[in-house]
Structures are given as C-alpha cells and as structure tokens.
Design a protein around this motif. Structure first.
Motif, PDB file in Angstrom:
ATOM      1  N   PHE A   1       5.066  81.711  63.934  1.00 37.53           N
ATOM      2  CA  PHE A   1       3.759  82.041  63.385  1.00 37.53           C
ATOM      3  C   PHE A   1       2.852  80.816  63.343  1.00 37.53           C
ATOM      4  O   PHE A   1       1.668  80.891  63.612  1.00 37.53           O
ATOM      5  CB  PHE A   1       3.900  82.634  61.980  1.00 37.53           C
ATOM      6  N   MET A   2       3.412  79.657  63.003  1.00 44.54           N
ATOM      7  CA  MET A   2       2.612  78.437  62.938  1.00 44.54           C
ATOM      8  C   MET A   2       2.106  78.039  64.309  1.00 44.54           C
ATOM      9  O   MET A   2       1.051  77.435  64.435  1.00 44.54           O
ATOM     10  CB  MET A   2       3.434  77.286  62.352  1.00 44.54           C
ATOM     11  N   GLY A   3       2.840  78.347  65.336  1.00 43.38           N
ATOM     12  CA  GLY A   3       2.415  78.000  66.673  1.00 43.38           C
ATOM     13  C   GLY A   3       2.930  76.629  67.080  1.00 43.38           C
ATOM     14  O   GLY A   3       3.376  75.835  66.266  1.00 43.38           O
ATOM     15  N   GLU A   4       2.847  76.384  68.362  1.00 46.37           N
ATOM     16  CA  GLU A   4       3.363  75.134  68.893  1.00 46.37           C
ATOM     17  C   GLU A   4       2.513  73.944  68.473  1.00 46.37           C
ATOM     18  O   GLU A   4       3.023  72.848  68.285  1.00 46.37           O
ATOM     19  CB  GLU A   4       3.425  75.217  70.411  1.00 46.37           C
ATOM     20  N   GLY A   5       1.215  74.134  68.320  1.00 44.01           N
ATOM     21  CA  GLY A   5       0.340  73.031  67.942  1.00 44.01           C
ATOM     22  C   GLY A   5       0.656  72.498  66.566  1.00 44.01           C
ATOM     23  O   GLY A   5       0.745  71.291  66.354  1.00 44.01           O
ATOM     24  N   MET A   6       0.846  73.393  65.616  1.00 44.18           N
ATOM     25  CA  MET A   6       1.167  72.981  64.259  1.00 44.18           C
ATOM     26  C   MET A   6       2.523  72.306  64.213  1.00 44.18           C
ATOM     27  O   MET A   6       2.700  71.306  63.519  1.00 44.18           O
ATOM     28  CB  MET A   6       1.235  74.209  63.377  1.00 44.18           C
ATOM     29  N   LEU A   7       3.473  72.832  64.952  1.00 46.40           N
ATOM     30  CA  LEU A   7       4.801  72.244  64.988  1.00 46.40           C
ATOM     31  C   LEU A   7       4.744  70.847  65.601  1.00 46.40           C
ATOM     32  O   LEU A   7       5.405  69.923  65.122  1.00 46.40           O
ATOM     33  CB  LEU A   7       5.748  73.138  65.776  1.00 46.40           C
ATOM     34  N   GLY A   8       3.923  70.670  66.611  1.00 48.19           N
ATOM     35  CA  GLY A   8       3.757  69.361  67.226  1.00 48.19           C
ATOM     36  C   GLY A   8       3.136  68.357  66.277  1.00 48.19           C
ATOM     37  O   GLY A   8       3.543  67.189  66.238  1.00 48.19           O
ATOM     38  N   ILE A   9       2.145  68.799  65.506  1.00 44.81           N
ATOM     39  CA  ILE A   9       1.508  67.910  64.534  1.00 44.81           C
ATOM     40  C   ILE A   9       2.529  67.428  63.516  1.00 44.81           C
ATOM     41  O   ILE A   9       2.624  66.238  63.213  1.00 44.81           O
ATOM     42  CB  ILE A   9       0.340  68.625  63.825  1.00 44.81           C
TER      43      ILE A   9
ATOM     44  N   SER B   1      -1.107  61.979  64.795  1.00 46.05           N
ATOM     45  CA  SER B   1      -0.758  63.386  64.973  1.00 46.05           C
ATOM     46  C   SER B   1      -1.979  64.208  65.370  1.00 46.05           C
ATOM     47  O   SER B   1      -1.883  65.115  66.189  1.00 46.05           O
ATOM     48  CB  SER B   1      -0.104  63.949  63.717  1.00 46.05           C
ATOM     49  N   CYS B   2      -3.142  63.868  64.829  1.00 42.03           N
ATOM     50  CA  CYS B   2      -4.368  64.578  65.219  1.00 42.03           C
ATOM     51  C   CYS B   2      -4.733  64.282  66.669  1.00 42.03           C
ATOM     52  O   CYS B   2      -5.117  65.184  67.419  1.00 42.03           O
ATOM     53  CB  CYS B   2      -5.513  64.193  64.305  1.00 42.03           C
ATOM     54  N   LEU B   3      -4.624  63.024  67.069  1.00 39.89           N
ATOM     55  CA  LEU B   3      -4.909  62.678  68.462  1.00 39.89           C
ATOM     56  C   LEU B   3      -3.933  63.348  69.418  1.00 39.89           C
ATOM     57  O   LEU B   3      -4.327  63.805  70.493  1.00 39.89           O
ATOM     58  CB  LEU B   3      -4.870  61.166  68.650  1.00 39.89           C
ATOM     59  N   ALA B   4      -2.666  63.427  69.038  1.00 42.94           N
ATOM     60  CA  ALA B   4      -1.679  64.105  69.876  1.00 42.94           C
ATOM     61  C   ALA B   4      -2.019  65.582  70.024  1.00 42.94           C
ATOM     62  O   ALA B   4      -1.905  66.151  71.115  1.00 42.94           O
ATOM     63  CB  ALA B   4      -0.284  63.936  69.283  1.00 42.94           C
ATOM     64  N   PHE B   5      -2.466  66.204  68.945  1.00 41.95           N
ATOM     65  CA  PHE B   5      -2.834  67.617  69.014  1.00 41.95           C
ATOM     66  C   PHE B   5      -4.048  67.826  69.906  1.00 41.95           C
ATOM     67  O   PHE B   5      -4.086  68.744  70.723  1.00 41.95           O
ATOM     68  CB  PHE B   5      -3.118  68.168  67.620  1.00 41.95           C
ATOM     69  N   ILE B   6      -5.055  66.964  69.777  1.00 40.79           N
ATOM     70  CA  ILE B   6      -6.261  67.107  70.593  1.00 40.79           C
ATOM     71  C   ILE B   6      -5.946  66.905  72.067  1.00 40.79           C
ATOM     72  O   ILE B   6      -6.435  67.640  72.926  1.00 40.79           O
ATOM     73  CB  ILE B   6      -7.344  66.131  70.108  1.00 40.79           C
ATOM     74  N   MET B   7      -5.097  65.927  72.363  1.00 41.58           N
ATOM     75  CA  MET B   7      -4.764  65.657  73.758  1.00 41.58           C
ATOM     76  C   MET B   7      -3.947  66.788  74.370  1.00 41.58           C
ATOM     77  O   MET B   7      -4.137  67.123  75.539  1.00 41.58           O
ATOM     78  CB  MET B   7      -4.024  64.332  73.866  1.00 41.58           C
TER      79      MET B   7
END
Length: 82
Positions: free
Chosen positions: A14-22, A43-49
């Motif tokens: 449910f959180m999605g891969e982006g949230m898990l990556g952050i 973590s924010c830069l990693a998510f944006i990239m």
C-alpha cells in the motif's frame, strides 16, 4: 505478541515502492552515522531521482517558501534570539 506478516506485507504494498525506498535510504544513512538532516535530504533526493521528478520544481518550491512570510517567521524569530 505476534506480528501478522500478511498485514505487514499488505501495508508495504500500500505504501508503494517510493515510500519504501525513502525509508530504506533514511534508515541506512542513519545507521552509518549520517546526521538526521542530511539523511532526510538524501532520502528525498533519492526519491526525486528515482521517480523521474524535475529539479526545477524543487527550485520553484524553495523560492515560494522563502517568499512566504508565514514560512519564514519561525526561523527569523529563532535567529533574532541568537
């Protein structure tokens, strides 16, 4: 107290891969001793990239935040007391 793994897996989906990556990037950087502020930034830069976001949007949002009197009131109040 037992943890229901099925509920845990469903919440991760449910959180999605982006949230898990952050959370993963933030956890790893905190464990290796990076300060909290830099860890959040990384973590924010990693998510944006990884999400395909544009860095021009970040610059626009930063300029909007600086021009807002309400957003700048607290840091200026803290600086005036220093």
């Amino acid at each position: 107290m037992s943890i229901n793994l099925q509920v845990f897996r469903e919440s991760l989906v449910f959180m999605g891969e982006g949230m898990l990556g952050i959370f993963a990037v933030m956890l790893v950087t905190l464990l290796i001793g990076v300060p909290v502020g830099f860890s959040i930034g990384m973590s924010c830069l990693a998510f944006i990239m990884t999400s395909g976001g544009s860095f021009s949007i970040i610059a626009q949002r930063m300029c909007e935040g600086v021009s807002s009197f309400t957003m700048m009131a607290l840091p200026m109040f803290m600086l005036s007391g220093a």
